[in-house]
Design an enzyme around this catalytic site. Structure first.
Site, PDB file in Angstrom:
ATOM      1  N   LYS A   1      -4.317   3.267   2.376  1.00 14.48           N
ATOM      2  CA  LYS A   1      -5.283   2.408   1.710  1.00 14.48           C
ATOM      3  C   LYS A   1      -6.436   3.418   1.148  1.00 14.48           C
ATOM      4  O   LYS A   1      -7.200   3.102   0.104  1.00 14.48           O
ATOM      5  CB  LYS A   1      -6.066   1.501   2.791  1.00 14.48           C
ATOM      6  CG  LYS A   1      -4.932   0.563   3.248  1.00 14.48           C
ATOM      7  CD  LYS A   1      -5.559  -0.306   4.316  1.00 14.48           C
ATOM      8  CE  LYS A   1      -4.413  -1.378   5.109  1.00 14.48           C
ATOM      9  NZ  LYS A   1      -4.747  -1.566   6.503  1.00 14.48           N
TER      10      LYS A   1
ATOM     11  N   LYS B   1       0.910  -1.319  -0.033  1.00 11.84           N
ATOM     12  CA  LYS B   1       0.204   0.187  -0.173  1.00 11.84           C
ATOM     13  C   LYS B   1       0.894   1.271   0.079  1.00 11.84           C
ATOM     14  O   LYS B   1       0.492   2.229  -0.467  1.00 11.84           O
ATOM     15  CB  LYS B   1      -0.926  -0.114   1.074  1.00 11.84           C
ATOM     16  CG  LYS B   1      -0.235  -0.265   2.563  1.00 11.84           C
ATOM     17  CD  LYS B   1      -1.113  -0.254   3.799  1.00 11.84           C
ATOM     18  CE  LYS B   1      -0.604  -1.057   4.766  1.00 11.84           C
ATOM     19  NZ  LYS B   1      -0.120  -2.331   4.664  1.00 11.84           N
TER      20      LYS B   1
ATOM     21  N   ASP C   1      -1.224   4.005   7.893  1.00 10.84           N
ATOM     22  CA  ASP C   1      -1.876   2.725   7.325  1.00 10.84           C
ATOM     23  C   ASP C   1      -3.053   2.994   6.360  1.00 10.84           C
ATOM     24  O   ASP C   1      -3.488   2.650   5.253  1.00 10.84           O
ATOM     25  CB  ASP C   1      -1.606   1.902   8.099  1.00 10.84           C
ATOM     26  CG  ASP C   1      -2.334   0.370   7.661  1.00 10.84           C
ATOM     27  OD1 ASP C   1      -1.688  -0.489   6.963  1.00 10.84           O
ATOM     28  OD2 ASP C   1      -3.333   0.083   7.791  1.00 10.84           O
TER      29      ASP C   1
END
Ligand code: HSE
Length: 434
Positions: free
Chosen positions: A211, A111, A207
């Site tokens: 995404k 990602k 994180d």
């Protein structure tokens, strides 16, 4: 056993053999005969590229060659498809570009790489007539990127909302269901292997932001990168916040929210939000993930499942592998449609309703003064409650729920409160999901 001739063998070079890579080795072995039956192809990992060979533990009868020469692996003529599971931007980016330029389809779960350099990878893949597939990069096992790239390609998607970080969802669920405080819930998440010893990436929303950037690019057809996403983390959330929210009929969830506005701008942010207990996202608990889409014609759609973990993530990689192999044999590929760079709406210009908990003096005129800060900023109050602060009858705790307003105006109310002689603290502040 089904017969497979030589040309039906898909030879795979795997970069990285951590939790997901090792699960993929096992999953491919377990699914081998079924994959031959359904696709007519045998998927064979012939080489694994790693930094430290001694860390790789393969089954005793494994024929897989393990090498540290990853640069040679991605160009090896004996390899049909490269799977990148090393993570991080470099050297993954160089290796993926080299594989694509060598005419090999690439599958990646990375990602960070996609949210930074996706456009470069998509263009390089197209220029070389091969696939780059990355279902595992957002929300693990949940098929969300393929639906965005295929089933919903014609849809006018307005909003994508996700609980796309299992660690933070686990922590918030423990705080709300088990009455743990933040530190206790984080420590438990670390013991269970959800949170890393340095949990910053999950807790502060990086994180989830990566995404969200990947999903937004596919949903809206304009390219969004990680640095376009604004973040707020969950480390300041208290048990009291959870209780306030609960009493008003909400749960606190760490959301990744990507929105397309009428002026064509796109806003993407990650933040803890109050979610109505009746909203489907409120029921996503523990380390589970979910993505909720709103489309003009499709209306609401929700995708739910495991967003992390070895086997769930390997399952998404395997789906991409089969897809890439079928395309390779048909001599075709599917370009990633991601458009021009998105015009990004600043977070200050986004709207929502707000929830404030304000501790202030309990004396005549205070409520009126604080209500005045809201009206000064053109924010309409929807509901308000007041109670004496426990153990201190000179202080009152005021809870305000507002109508929708601009983020910059809510921010200005906080500043007015902080400068006010009446207010001792703005105890909590959350946006409310509409
Ligand atoms: N650390 C992530 C999570 C999984 O907690 O969901 C990998 O993106």
């Amino acid at each position: 056993m089904n017969a497979v001739n030589h040309s039906d063998v898909i030879k795979i070079g795997l970069l990285g053999c951590g939790t997901v890579g090792r699960s993929l080795v096992d999953l491919l072995a377990e699914r081998e005969s079924e994959l031959i039956r359904t696709t007519g192809m045998r998927f064979q990992i012939v080489m694994i590229g790693v930094r430290t060979i001694s860390r790789v533990t393969l089954p005793a009868d494994s024929q897989i060659e393990v090498t540290t020469d990853t640069a040679a692996l991605v160009k090896n003529d004996n390899i049909d498809i490269v799977i990148e599971l090393i993570g991080g931007v470099e050297p993954a980016r160089d290796l993926v570009l080299a594989a694509l330029n060598a005419g090999k389809p690439v599958i990646t779960a990375n990602k960070e790489l996609l949210a930074k350099s996706g456009s470069e990878l998509y263009q390089t893949a197209s220029a070389n007539g091969v696939d780059v597939l990355f279902e595992a990069s957002a929300a693990g096992a949940i098929p969300i990127l393929r639906p965005l790239r295929e089933s919903l390609l014609g849809e006018d998607i307005k909003r994508v909302m996700g609980i796309v970080n299992g660690t933070t969802n686990y922590i918030l669920t423990q705080m709300s269901d088990e009455g743990q405080n933040y530190a206790e819930a984080l420590s438990q998440a670390q013991q269970l292997g959800y949170a890393e010893s340095d949990p910053t990436n999950d807790i502060e929303g990086y994180d989830a932001g990566a995404k969200a950037a990947i999903m937004a690019s596919l949903a809206f057809g304009n390219y969004v990168v990680a640095s376009d996403v604004t973040h707020e983390g969950i480390s300041n959330i208290t048990k009291e916040d959870i209780t306030f929210a609960d009493e008003l009929g909400y749960v606190i969830k760490m959301l990744a929210l990507a929105e397309k506005f009428a002026d064509g701008e796109i806003g993407v942010r990650v933040f803890p939000a109050l979610v109505d207990k009746k909203h489907p996202l409120a029921s996503v608990r523990g380390s589970y993930n979910a993505v909720f889409l709103e489309g003009e014609a499709s209306s609401e759609l929700m995708f739910y499942g495991r967003g992390a973990g070895g086997l769930p993530t390997a399952s998404a990689v395997l789906g991409d592998l089969v897809d890439a192999a079928l395309n390779l044999r048909r001599g075709m590929h599917r370009p990633v449609i991601h458009g021009e760079p998105a015009s990004i709406k600043p977070a200050s210009q986004m709207r929502s309703s707000f929830f404030f908990v304000i501790d202030a003096k309990n004396s005549p005129g205070v409520l009126s003064a604080i209500a005045g800060y809201f009206s000064d900023q053109n924010i309409s109050i929807k509901a308000m409650e007041q109670e004496p602060l426990a153990g201190d009858d000179t202080q009152a705790r005021m809870v305000f729920l507002t109508e929708e307003a601009l983020d910059e105006n809510a921010d200005a109310v906080i500043k007015l409160c902080e400068a006010s002689d009446y207010v001792s603290q703005v105890k909590s502040f959350f946006r409310v999901l509409r």
